[in-house]
Design an enzyme around this catalytic site. Structure first.
Site, PDB file in Angstrom:
ATOM      1  N   GLU A  47     -61.406 -12.223   6.211  1.00  0.00           N
ATOM      2  CA  GLU A  47     -62.832 -12.985   5.987  1.00  0.00           C
ATOM      3  C   GLU A  47     -62.926 -13.913   7.650  1.00  0.00           C
ATOM      4  O   GLU A  47     -61.776 -14.483   7.986  1.00  0.00           O
ATOM      5  CB  GLU A  47     -62.677 -14.086   5.013  1.00  0.00           C
ATOM      6  CG  GLU A  47     -63.701 -14.965   4.917  1.00  0.00           C
ATOM      7  CD  GLU A  47     -63.533 -16.220   3.873  1.00  0.00           C
ATOM      8  OE1 GLU A  47     -64.702 -16.984   3.820  1.00  0.00           O
ATOM      9  OE2 GLU A  47     -62.574 -16.467   3.394  1.00  0.00           O
ATOM     10  N   ASP A  72     -59.869 -18.547  11.151  1.00  0.00           N
ATOM     11  CA  ASP A  72     -60.389 -19.886  11.424  1.00  0.00           C
ATOM     12  C   ASP A  72     -59.714 -20.369  12.699  1.00  0.00           C
ATOM     13  O   ASP A  72     -58.497 -20.239  12.754  1.00  0.00           O
ATOM     14  CB  ASP A  72     -60.504 -20.890  10.225  1.00  0.00           C
ATOM     15  CG  ASP A  72     -61.571 -21.858  10.512  1.00  0.00           C
ATOM     16  OD1 ASP A  72     -62.427 -21.725   9.470  1.00  0.00           O
ATOM     17  OD2 ASP A  72     -61.732 -22.747  11.073  1.00  0.00           O
ATOM     18  N   ASP A 121     -72.206 -20.499  10.944  1.00  0.00           N
ATOM     19  CA  ASP A 121     -72.862 -21.370  11.462  1.00  0.00           C
ATOM     20  C   ASP A 121     -74.195 -20.606  12.084  1.00  0.00           C
ATOM     21  O   ASP A 121     -74.071 -19.546  12.677  1.00  0.00           O
ATOM     22  CB  ASP A 121     -72.408 -22.001  12.797  1.00  0.00           C
ATOM     23  CG  ASP A 121     -73.164 -23.153  13.422  1.00  0.00           C
ATOM     24  OD1 ASP A 121     -74.415 -23.109  13.426  1.00  0.00           O
ATOM     25  OD2 ASP A 121     -72.690 -24.306  13.879  1.00  0.00           O
ATOM     26  N   ASP A 157     -76.727 -19.016   3.068  1.00  0.00           N
ATOM     27  CA  ASP A 157     -77.956 -19.615   2.530  1.00  0.00           C
ATOM     28  C   ASP A 157     -78.925 -19.849   3.165  1.00  0.00           C
ATOM     29  O   ASP A 157     -80.176 -20.116   3.054  1.00  0.00           O
ATOM     30  CB  ASP A 157     -77.226 -21.110   2.136  1.00  0.00           C
ATOM     31  CG  ASP A 157     -77.112 -21.937   3.283  1.00  0.00           C
ATOM     32  OD1 ASP A 157     -76.293 -21.708   4.087  1.00  0.00           O
ATOM     33  OD2 ASP A 157     -78.036 -22.943   3.864  1.00  0.00           O
TER      34      ASP A 157
END
Length: 219
Positions: A47, A72, A121, A157
Site C-alpha cells: 500500500e 510512507d 494527494d 474521493d
C-alpha cells in the site's frame, strides 16, 4: 520535535516490522522481503502512502496467507500501524519508510503481487501532474515491480484525479481495466473490501463524498 514523536521514532528503531534508514535491512531488503522479513513465500501486497496503516493492517487481518507492506515517509504515522500489528501478533505486516518515488530501490522485478494506491494527494495543478501517484511516470515505475497479471487498486474521493487516472490507464496499451466505479459504496464490489477504511476514506465518506475505485492490471 515533541517528546511523543521522539518516543515513537525510538520505538520504530526497535520494531522489527519497520524497515527504515539506519537499519541494516534497509539497504538489503530489495528482492528479500519474503526470505528476510516475512520468512515465507506468501504473495506480497503493497500500500502506497499508507499513513497510519489502517488499511494495511486491516487487510492483513483478513488475509493471513498474504504479506502486507505499507509505504510512507512519515515515521510517526508508520508507528501507529506498526504498534497495532505487533500488539495483535500480525507477523504478515511490515512498514517501509521511504519516498514513493524510490520504490524501485526496495522491490525487485516481479516481487509485488498487488499494489494499493489509497487516497493520495491529488496535486490538482497541471504543473504538478508528474507528482500524482497514478501519472505515467509512476505507472512506468510500478509495472516491472508487479508480477505478471498482478493487480493495481486505486481509491480516491477526488473526481478530478480519478478521471485523470482512468484516462491515463485507458490510453496505455499495456493496461487492462478490470472494473471501475464512481460510487464504490453503491457498487456490488464493496463487500470485497470487508469494510476496511483509511482515515481519509472514513472522513470523506462521512462528509457525503462518493468514493471512486479502479482495479486494473498490466498486460
Amino acid at each position: 520535535m515533541s517528546r511523543k514523536k521522539l518516543q515513537r521514532f525510538k520505538e520504530n528503531e526497535d520494531n522489527r516490522n519497520v524497515v527504515q534508514p539506519g537499519k541494516e535491512i534497509f539497504e538489503k531488503i530489495k528482492g528479500q522481503w519474503n526470505s528476510v522479513q516475512f520468512e515465507n513465500n506468501h504473495p506480497i501486497v503493497v500500500e502506497l502512502a499508507c499513513g497510519r496503516g489502517e488499511f494495511t493492517v486491516g487487510l492483513a487481518r483478513q488475509y493471513p496467507d498474504k504479506n502486507f507492506i505499507g509505504v510512507d515517509i512519515k515515521g510517526s504515522r508508520i508507528w501507529k500501524g506498526s504498534t497495532i500489528a505487533i500488539t495483535e501478533g500480525l507477523n504478515n505486516v511490515a512498514f517501509l519508510r521511504t519516498q514513493i518515488q524510490l520504490l524501485d530501490k526496495f522491490f525487485d522485478h516481479g516481487e509485488i503481487s498487488e499494489l494499493w494506491i489509497t487516497f493520495p494527494d491529488p496535486f490538482p495543478r497541471d504543473g504538478d501532474e508528474k507528482r500524482r501517484l497514478t501519472s505515467p511516470r509512476f505507472l512506468d515505475m510500478y509495472k516491472p515491480l508487479i508480477k505478471a497479471d498482478g493487480i493495481v487498486h486505486f481509491k480516491t474521493d477526488n473526481t478530478g484525479l480519478f478521471d485523470y487516472t482512468l484516462d491515463v490507464v485507458k490510453q496505455r496499451g499495456d493496461c487492462e481495466i478490470i472494473l471501475h466505479t464512481h460510487n464504490f459504496y453503491a457498487s456490488p464490489w464493496k463487500e470485497e473490501h470487508h469494510g476496511i477504511q483509511t482515515k481519509y476514506e472514513k472522513l470523506f465518506s462521512e462528509k457525503g463524498e462518493k468514493i471512486k475505485y479502479l482495479k486494473f492490471r498490466f498486460k
